[in-house]
Design a protein around this motif. Structure first.
Motif, PDB file in Angstrom:
ATOM      1  N   CYS A 226       0.804  -1.228   0.000  1.00  0.00           N
ATOM      2  CA  CYS A 226       0.000   0.000   0.000  1.00  0.00           C
ATOM      3  C   CYS A 226       0.834   1.274   0.000  1.00  0.00           C
ATOM      4  CB  CYS A 226      -0.949   0.012   1.193  1.00  0.00           C
ATOM      5  SG  CYS A 226      -2.364  -1.072   0.942  1.00  0.00           S
TER       6      CYS A 226
ATOM      7  N   GLN B 233       0.547   3.867  -3.071  1.00  0.00           N
ATOM      8  CA  GLN B 233       0.015   5.211  -2.816  1.00  0.00           C
ATOM      9  C   GLN B 233       0.978   6.322  -3.229  1.00  0.00           C
ATOM     10  OE1 GLN B 233      -0.926   4.455   1.293  1.00  0.00           O
ATOM     11  NE2 GLN B 233      -3.081   4.094   0.832  1.00  0.00           N
TER      12      GLN B 233
ATOM     13  N   CYS C 201      -5.154   6.597  -5.470  1.00  0.00           N
ATOM     14  CA  CYS C 201      -5.801   5.795  -4.422  1.00  0.00           C
ATOM     15  C   CYS C 201      -6.873   6.584  -3.677  1.00  0.00           C
ATOM     16  CB  CYS C 201      -4.778   5.250  -3.429  1.00  0.00           C
ATOM     17  SG  CYS C 201      -3.506   4.213  -4.146  1.00  0.00           S
TER      18      CYS C 201
ATOM     19  N   GLU D 204      -4.801   0.082  -9.441  1.00  0.00           N
ATOM     20  CA  GLU D 204      -5.821   0.995  -8.958  1.00  0.00           C
ATOM     21  C   GLU D 204      -7.087   0.742  -9.777  1.00  0.00           C
ATOM     22  OE1 GLU D 204      -6.066   5.714  -7.962  1.00  0.00           O
ATOM     23  OE2 GLU D 204      -5.237   5.178  -9.903  1.00  0.00           O
TER      24      GLU D 204
ATOM     25  N   CYS E 168      -7.000   1.287  -4.335  1.00  0.00           N
ATOM     26  CA  CYS E 168      -5.787   0.607  -4.769  1.00  0.00           C
ATOM     27  C   CYS E 168      -5.851  -0.832  -4.267  1.00  0.00           C
ATOM     28  CB  CYS E 168      -4.553   1.314  -4.228  1.00  0.00           C
ATOM     29  SG  CYS E 168      -4.232   2.849  -5.108  1.00  0.00           S
TER      30      CYS E 168
ATOM     31  N   CYS F 118      -6.943   1.231   0.362  1.00  0.00           N
ATOM     32  CA  CYS F 118      -5.973   0.290  -0.194  1.00  0.00           C
ATOM     33  C   CYS F 118      -6.421  -1.076   0.323  1.00  0.00           C
ATOM     34  CB  CYS F 118      -4.570   0.637   0.276  1.00  0.00           C
ATOM     35  SG  CYS F 118      -3.301  -0.315  -0.579  1.00  0.00           S
TER      36      CYS F 118
END
Length: 181
Positions: free
Chosen positions: A118, A122, A127, A142, A156, A131
Motif C-alpha cells: 500500500c 500510494q 488511491c 488501482e 488501490c 488500499c
C-alpha cells in the motif's frame, strides 16, 4: 556513502553475520559499514554492464548507501530495491508486459513484490478509495473511477498471495503499477 555517524551502534553490534565461515557479530560500526559495502549491489556493477559483477561502480571503490533527498530524509530500504527500475502506471486494462513493451522495456517480475504494498502503491497512484487486499493477477493496481461500485472505484489493490503476481495479468477495470527495465 555508508557513514559510521549515521549508523546506530547498538543495532550494528547485535547484528549477526550470516556467512558460516565468519559467523558471529560485527566488532564495530566500521566493520559493519565495510561488510555492507562488500555486499551491497549499489557498490558493484551488475552483469548487465558486461563487467564482472564484483567490479566496483566507481574507480574510487566507494560504498553507496541509500540516497537521500534535499530534505534530509532517506529512501526506505524497500524503495532502494527499485533502483534502476522504471515504475510505470499502465492504462486501464493493460498488462505490465504490454505497458513495459510500449516503453521499449520488459516487466521485471521479482520487482512486483516490492510494488505490491500500500505505501508504495500510494506514492505512485491517487488511491482515492482505500488500499485493499484482493486476489488477482492484475495487482498491484488501482481500480478505475468508472468501474462498477462493487469493485471499489478509486481503490488501490494489492494481493496477499504473492504467487499471484504476474507481468501478464490485466483486468478491464484496473490500471496496473508496473516495474519496467
Amino acid at each position: 556513502m555508508l557513514h559510521p555517524a549515521q549508523t546506530q551502534k547498538e543495532q550494528v553490534l547485535k547484528l549477526k553475520i550470516a556467512k558460516p565461515s565468519t559467523s558471529g557479530t560485527y566488532m564495530s560500526v566500521f566493520d559493519f559499514c565495510a561488510g555492507r559495502c562488500r555486499h551491497n549491489s549499489e557498490s558493484v556493477m551488475s552483469f548487465m554492464f558486461q563487467v564482472h559483477e564484483n567490479a566496483y561502480v566507481s574507480e574510487f571503490h566507494h560504498c553507496f548507501s541509500l540516497p537521500s533527498n534535499s530534505s534530509g530524509s532517506t529512501v526506505t530500504p524497500l524503495e532502494a530495491r527499485l533502483n534502476g527500475i522504471n515504475v510505470v502506471i499502465g492504462r486501464q486494462g493493460e498488462s505490465c508486459d504490454s505497458v513495459c513493451k510500449l516503453n521499449g522495456q520488459s516487466c521485471v517480475l521479482n520487482k512486483l513484490l516490492i510494488l505490491n504494498q500500500c505505501d508504495i502503491i500510494q506514492k505512485y497512484m491517487s488511491c482515492k478509495g482505500a488500499c485493499l487486499a484482493s486476489v488477482g493477477a492484475d495487482q498491484p493496481a488501482e481500480v478505475a473511477d468508472d468501474a462498477p461500485k462493487h469493485l471499489n472505484p478509486g481503490a488501490c489493490l494489492y494481493t496477499q498471495t504473492q504467487s499471484m503476481l504476474s507481468c501478464d495479468g490485466s483486468h478491464r477495470h484496473t490500471r496496473r503499477l508496473c516495474p519496467c527495465a
